[in-house]
Design a protein around this motif. Structure first.
Motif, PDB file in Angstrom:
ATOM      1  N   VAL A  73      -4.562  -8.131   1.667  1.00  0.00           N
ATOM      2  CA  VAL A  73      -5.115  -6.912   2.076  1.00  0.00           C
ATOM      3  C   VAL A  73      -3.724  -5.506   2.288  1.00  0.00           C
ATOM      4  CG1 VAL A  73      -7.124  -5.469   2.450  1.00  0.00           C
ATOM      5  CG2 VAL A  73      -6.923  -7.725   1.738  1.00  0.00           C
ATOM      6  N   CYS A  74      -3.487  -4.732   2.560  1.00  0.00           N
ATOM      7  CA  CYS A  74      -3.027  -3.857   2.428  1.00  0.00           C
ATOM      8  C   CYS A  74      -3.251  -2.432   3.301  1.00  0.00           C
ATOM      9  CB  CYS A  74      -1.207  -3.921   1.851  1.00  0.00           C
ATOM     10  SG  CYS A  74      -0.096  -4.856   1.362  1.00  0.00           S
ATOM     11  N   SER A  75      -2.783  -1.753   4.019  1.00  0.00           N
ATOM     12  CA  SER A  75      -2.424  -0.473   4.276  1.00  0.00           C
ATOM     13  C   SER A  75      -2.239   0.358   4.980  1.00  0.00           C
ATOM     14  CB  SER A  75      -4.102  -0.526   5.157  1.00  0.00           C
ATOM     15  OG  SER A  75      -4.174  -0.924   6.210  1.00  0.00           O
ATOM     16  N   GLY A  76      -2.453   1.687   5.433  1.00  0.00           N
ATOM     17  CA  GLY A  76      -1.149   1.877   5.965  1.00  0.00           C
ATOM     18  C   GLY A  76      -0.742   1.308   7.474  1.00  0.00           C
ATOM     19  N   GLN A  77      -1.917   0.586   7.910  1.00  0.00           N
ATOM     20  CA  GLN A  77      -1.212   0.120   9.116  1.00  0.00           C
ATOM     21  C   GLN A  77      -0.467  -1.082   9.253  1.00  0.00           C
ATOM     22  OE1 GLN A  77      -4.583   1.713   8.555  1.00  0.00           O
ATOM     23  NE2 GLN A  77      -3.375   3.177   9.782  1.00  0.00           N
ATOM     24  N   GLY A  78      -0.580  -2.028   7.313  1.00  0.00           N
ATOM     25  CA  GLY A  78       0.440  -3.375   7.556  1.00  0.00           C
ATOM     26  C   GLY A  78      -0.854  -3.988   6.609  1.00  0.00           C
ATOM     27  N   CYS A  79      -0.537  -5.399   6.231  1.00  0.00           N
ATOM     28  CA  CYS A  79      -1.033  -6.702   5.799  1.00  0.00           C
ATOM     29  C   CYS A  79      -2.115  -7.174   6.500  1.00  0.00           C
ATOM     30  CB  CYS A  79      -0.062  -6.822   3.952  1.00  0.00           C
ATOM     31  SG  CYS A  79       0.255  -5.043   3.373  1.00  0.00           S
ATOM     32  N   ALA A 108      -4.031  -7.029  -8.798  1.00  0.00           N
ATOM     33  CA  ALA A 108      -3.781  -5.566  -8.333  1.00  0.00           C
ATOM     34  C   ALA A 108      -4.952  -4.741  -7.980  1.00  0.00           C
ATOM     35  CB  ALA A 108      -2.554  -5.973  -8.162  1.00  0.00           C
ATOM     36  N   PHE A 109      -5.257  -4.236  -7.595  1.00  0.00           N
ATOM     37  CA  PHE A 109      -6.094  -3.359  -6.536  1.00  0.00           C
ATOM     38  C   PHE A 109      -5.270  -2.925  -6.686  1.00  0.00           C
ATOM     39  CE2 PHE A 109      -8.477  -7.565  -7.659  1.00  0.00           C
ATOM     40  CZ  PHE A 109      -8.925  -7.176  -8.225  1.00  0.00           C
ATOM     41  N   THR A 110      -6.198  -0.869  -6.670  1.00  0.00           N
ATOM     42  CA  THR A 110      -6.554   0.449  -5.647  1.00  0.00           C
ATOM     43  C   THR A 110      -7.264   0.323  -4.359  1.00  0.00           C
ATOM     44  OG1 THR A 110      -7.372   1.278  -7.911  1.00  0.00           O
ATOM     45  CG2 THR A 110      -4.886   1.083  -8.015  1.00  0.00           C
ATOM     46  N   SER A 111      -6.892   1.654  -4.028  1.00  0.00           N
ATOM     47  CA  SER A 111      -7.877   1.562  -3.621  1.00  0.00           C
ATOM     48  C   SER A 111      -9.285   1.550  -3.539  1.00  0.00           C
ATOM     49  CB  SER A 111      -7.238   2.610  -1.975  1.00  0.00           C
ATOM     50  OG  SER A 111      -6.843   3.885  -2.541  1.00  0.00           O
ATOM     51  N   ALA A 127       1.045  -1.280  -0.112  1.00  0.00           N
ATOM     52  CA  ALA A 127       0.074   0.028   0.043  1.00  0.00           C
ATOM     53  C   ALA A 127       0.921   0.750  -0.293  1.00  0.00           C
ATOM     54  CB  ALA A 127      -0.820  -0.303   1.521  1.00  0.00           C
ATOM     55  N   ARG A 128       2.146   0.824   0.269  1.00  0.00           N
ATOM     56  CA  ARG A 128       3.107   1.966   0.432  1.00  0.00           C
ATOM     57  C   ARG A 128       3.099   3.050  -1.157  1.00  0.00           C
ATOM     58  NH1 ARG A 128       7.305  -0.270   4.426  1.00  0.00           N
ATOM     59  NH2 ARG A 128       5.475  -0.045   6.425  1.00  0.00           N
ATOM     60  N   GLY A 129       3.084   2.487  -2.042  1.00  0.00           N
ATOM     61  CA  GLY A 129       3.360   2.422  -3.303  1.00  0.00           C
ATOM     62  C   GLY A 129       4.778   1.978  -4.100  1.00  0.00           C
ATOM     63  N   TYR A 130       4.682   1.164  -4.819  1.00  0.00           N
ATOM     64  CA  TYR A 130       6.215   0.492  -5.486  1.00  0.00           C
ATOM     65  C   TYR A 130       5.921   0.210  -6.931  1.00  0.00           C
ATOM     66  CZ  TYR A 130       7.497   0.074  -0.982  1.00  0.00           C
ATOM     67  OH  TYR A 130       7.692  -0.513   0.701  1.00  0.00           O
ATOM     68  N   GLU A 169       0.091   1.838  -4.794  1.00  0.00           N
ATOM     69  CA  GLU A 169      -0.450   1.559  -4.357  1.00  0.00           C
ATOM     70  C   GLU A 169      -1.215   0.339  -4.142  1.00  0.00           C
ATOM     71  OE1 GLU A 169      -2.188   5.211  -1.359  1.00  0.00           O
ATOM     72  OE2 GLU A 169      -0.430   6.141  -2.046  1.00  0.00           O
ATOM     73  N   VAL A 170      -1.214  -0.251  -3.916  1.00  0.00           N
ATOM     74  CA  VAL A 170      -1.935  -1.783  -4.157  1.00  0.00           C
ATOM     75  C   VAL A 170      -1.942  -2.068  -2.579  1.00  0.00           C
ATOM     76  CG1 VAL A 170      -1.948  -4.293  -4.361  1.00  0.00           C
ATOM     77  CG2 VAL A 170      -0.575  -2.420  -5.970  1.00  0.00           C
ATOM     78  N   THR A 171      -4.042  -2.239  -2.912  1.00  0.00           N
ATOM     79  CA  THR A 171      -4.687  -2.358  -0.906  1.00  0.00           C
ATOM     80  C   THR A 171      -4.547  -3.815  -1.665  1.00  0.00           C
ATOM     81  OG1 THR A 171      -6.282  -1.718  -2.200  1.00  0.00           O
ATOM     82  CG2 THR A 171      -5.011   0.135  -1.292  1.00  0.00           C
ATOM     83  N   GLN A 172      -5.104  -4.471  -2.871  1.00  0.00           N
ATOM     84  CA  GLN A 172      -5.608  -5.712  -2.790  1.00  0.00           C
ATOM     85  C   GLN A 172      -4.648  -6.258  -3.691  1.00  0.00           C
ATOM     86  OE1 GLN A 172      -9.720  -6.765  -1.759  1.00  0.00           O
ATOM     87  NE2 GLN A 172      -9.222  -8.356  -2.804  1.00  0.00           N
ATOM     88  N   LEU A 173      -3.781  -7.713  -3.326  1.00  0.00           N
ATOM     89  CA  LEU A 173      -3.588  -8.329  -4.458  1.00  0.00           C
ATOM     90  C   LEU A 173      -3.381  -9.593  -4.581  1.00  0.00           C
ATOM     91  CD1 LEU A 173      -1.481  -8.301  -6.108  1.00  0.00           C
ATOM     92  CD2 LEU A 173       0.322  -9.598  -4.536  1.00  0.00           C
ATOM     93  N   ASN A 174      -4.056 -11.102  -4.644  1.00  0.00           N
ATOM     94  CA  ASN A 174      -5.330 -11.880  -4.869  1.00  0.00           C
ATOM     95  C   ASN A 174      -4.324 -12.631  -5.449  1.00  0.00           C
ATOM     96  OD1 ASN A 174      -7.154 -10.321  -3.971  1.00  0.00           O
ATOM     97  ND2 ASN A 174      -8.131 -10.883  -5.757  1.00  0.00           N
ATOM     98  N   LEU A 175      -3.717 -14.423  -5.444  1.00  0.00           N
ATOM     99  CA  LEU A 175      -2.602 -14.536  -5.605  1.00  0.00           C
ATOM    100  C   LEU A 175      -3.731 -16.439  -5.768  1.00  0.00           C
ATOM    101  CD1 LEU A 175       0.330 -14.376  -3.506  1.00  0.00           C
ATOM    102  CD2 LEU A 175      -0.249 -13.593  -5.606  1.00  0.00           C
TER     103      LEU A 175
END
Length: 225
Positions: free
Chosen positions: A186-192, A68-71, A38-41, A136-142
């Motif tokens: 699922v990621c946010s500023g607090q972690g995943c 991969a999804f954004t917020s 979520a920090r952006g890469y 800023e990826v807030t959700q990644l599905n594998l």
């Protein structure tokens, strides 16, 4: 510090991506590392961090799809590459083609079987996603092959980086247990956090016993000859 939770996760409102479903498990999957999508890469590299149940030491990890999804719920268009060898029929592009029935085959040169796995093989098979720009990826599905699939790993490492080669990774990799089916990260500023469907299963559990039993059967047959 990242919080280790097994949560009921829902894609952020306003999105058109799939809903994340809750799963049951006796313990939450382990989430370790400082890579936070979520920090952006620009780049996310996904490395195998556990063995597969196939009995062949030359067998490969198969990754069927990554989303991969954004917020705001927008699904990102990505390209994929791999520095490890792969079968020409199963290139990295198969993991981002929108089809969960196709797959990328990791590398038959790196032994992935639980019977010959050791931690030195972590990241020996790795897929790198190129998001085109910092996102800023807030959700990644594998997506792996499903329950009972012989080519699904039990654990992966996510690496966050803004440049290639992969050695330019900015943070400690995020190492997580994954489902043989689909894993929602699922990621946010607090972690995943993660949710697994079906729930986590150790693909290496009992593999040694099965191999020993098979060897015993072969020896018994040979003794009769």
């Amino acid at each position: 510090m990242l919080r280790v939770l097994l949560a009921t996760c829902v894609l952020p409102s306003g999105g058109d991506g799939p809903l994340v479903t809750s799963t049951s498990s006796t313990a939450p999957p382990a989430v370790n590392g400082t890579c936070n999508l979520a920090r952006g890469y620009r780049y996310i590299s996904i490395g195998a961090a556990g063995g597969i149940s196939s009995s062949s030491c030359s067998a490969s990890w198969d990754l069927h799809e990554v989303e991969a999804f954004t917020s705001n719920g927008r699904r990102l268009t990505m390209s994929a590459s791999s520095i490890t060898g792969w079968d020409s029929g199963y290139p990295p592009s198969k993991a981002v083609d929108g089809d969960t029935t196709t797959f990328w085959a990791g590398d038959h040169d790196v032994g992935m079987s639980c019977s010959c796995w050791d931690d030195s093989k972590k990241d020996g098979q790795m897929l790198t996603l190129d998001l085109g720009s910092k996102q800023e990826v807030t959700q990644l599905n594998l997506y792996q092959g499903g329950s009972g699939n012989d080519w699904a790993v039990k654990r992966v490492r996510l690496h966050c980086h803004d440049a290639l080669p992969f050695s330019s990774s900015l943070d400690e990799p995020l190492e997580i247990d994954v489902s043989a089916g689909v894993t929602f990260i699922v990621c946010s500023g607090q972690g995943c956090t993660t949710a697994l469907s079906p729930a986590y299963y150790d693909t290496c559990k009992g593999v040694g016993a099965k191999l020993a039993g098979g060897l015993a059967a072969v020896l018994a047959v040979l003794a009769l000859l």
